[in-house]
Design a protein around this motif. Structure first.
Motif, short mmCIF file in Angstrom:
data_model
loop_
_atom_site.label_atom_id
_atom_site.label_comp_id
_atom_site.label_asym_id
_atom_site.label_seq_id
_atom_site.Cartn_x
_atom_site.Cartn_y
_atom_site.Cartn_z
N SER A 118 0.83 -1.20 0.00
CA SER A 118 0.00 0.00 0.00
C SER A 118 0.87 1.25 0.00
O SER A 118 2.06 1.19 0.30
N CYS A 176 -4.28 1.89 -2.57
CA CYS A 176 -4.00 3.33 -2.45
C CYS A 176 -4.49 3.83 -1.09
O CYS A 176 -5.58 3.46 -0.62
N THR A 183 -3.78 4.74 -11.06
CA THR A 183 -4.22 5.68 -10.02
C THR A 183 -5.67 5.48 -9.63
O THR A 183 -6.26 6.30 -8.91
N LYS A 199 0.70 5.87 -1.15
CA LYS A 199 0.01 6.98 -1.81
C LYS A 199 0.00 6.75 -3.32
O LYS A 199 0.96 6.28 -3.89
N CYS A 200 -1.12 7.13 -3.90
CA CYS A 200 -1.26 6.93 -5.34
C CYS A 200 -1.23 8.26 -6.10
O CYS A 200 -1.58 8.30 -7.28
N ASP A 201 -0.86 9.32 -5.43
CA ASP A 201 -0.74 10.61 -6.10
C ASP A 201 0.58 11.24 -5.69
O ASP A 201 0.72 11.70 -4.54
N THR A 230 -7.76 0.17 -5.04
CA THR A 230 -6.65 -0.77 -5.27
C THR A 230 -6.44 -0.97 -6.76
O THR A 230 -7.34 -0.68 -7.57
N PRO A 232 -8.42 4.39 -7.45
CA PRO A 232 -8.58 3.89 -6.09
C PRO A 232 -9.69 2.86 -6.04
O PRO A 232 -10.54 2.83 -6.93
N PRO A 243 1.29 8.58 -9.15
CA PRO A 243 1.21 7.12 -9.26
C PRO A 243 2.51 6.47 -8.80
O PRO A 243 3.60 6.95 -9.14
N PRO A 244 2.41 5.42 -8.02
CA PRO A 244 3.63 4.76 -7.53
C PRO A 244 4.31 3.97 -8.65
O PRO A 244 3.67 3.57 -9.62
#
Length: 232
Positions: A145, A231, A203, A147-149, A207, A205, A151-152
């Protein structure tokens, strides 16, 4: 001289030829009963240094081959790089694999035989030769898990193991059909190395899931790995 005595003297020489022929006839009969046999001359001992099966990473190897020696007897093959002791087989042969390239001679008893040798081929350059891959695995770092902002970036790590020196070319293919550039890894000896590739995650959410496949270029070896990222 009376007539009977003269006849006896004339008849006597006629008996000689018949007696003289008897030994020749006997000898001819014995020759017919005892045929002649010719035995082949024993083979001269030979010793040679020859090319063996290709070794690790295609490098040349060399073998010793002996023929025509006394059967089941001790023999020593020597050079400035060492000696090999052994016993010949029932047909007078002996061999030893993977020996150093050198000038050899073989000694059995008091007799020494010089060995011929093949011309030494050029050494294979490991930097231009594919290494023998013995294992290939693919893993994702344990980060389920984040942060997705922005994008990982998901990092896939391929572990490649080889049996000897050489190069390995590999390529990653991701679940969105993107393909990484071909990566080249050089090995100086047997062992393993880790090769990584990043894949930008989604990105959406909360998941997203994905997977990657790594394949050895020019080989059937490949490995796959899937993951799920949440995320936060």
């Amino acid at each position: 001289m009376n007539r009977q005595r003269r006849l006896a003297l004339l008849a006597a020489p006629l008996l000689v030829p018949s007696v003289a022929l008897a030994p020749a006839a006997v000898a001819q009969g014995m020759a017919e009963e005892m045929p002649l046999s010719v035995s082949a001359a024993p083979a001269a001992p030979k010793c040679a240094l020859v090319l063996g099966e290709p070794g690790a990473n295609g490098q040349p190897t060399f073998d010793l081959k002996l023929t025509g020696f006394a059967a089941e007897k001790d023999v020593t093959v020597s050079s400035v790089k060492g000696a090999v002791d052994g016993t010949t087989s029932e047909d007078g042969a002996f061999s030893e694999e993977d020996v150093p390239y050198a000038t050899y001679s073989a000694k059995q008893g008091n007799k020494r035989t010089n060995c011929s040798k093949v011309a030494k081929p050029p050494k294979v350059d490991p930097a231009k030769t594919p290494a023998e891959v013995t294992d290939l695995t693919l893993a994702v770092p344990p980060k389920p898990s984040g942060k997705c902002d922005p994008p990982p970036k998901i990092t896939f790590n391929a572990t490649v193991a080889v049996a000897g020196p050489g190069v390995v070319k590999l390529q990653f293919r991701f679940s969105d059909n993107t393909v990484s550039p071909v990566k080249t890894v050089k090995f100086d000896k047997a062992g393993e190395q880790v090769v990584g590739a990043n894949w930008p995650g989604d990105t959406n959410p909360p998941t997203f899931t994905g997977s990657a496949l790594v394949k050895i270029v020019g080989d059937e070896a490949q490995a796959t790995k899937a993951f799920t990222f949440t995320c936060t």
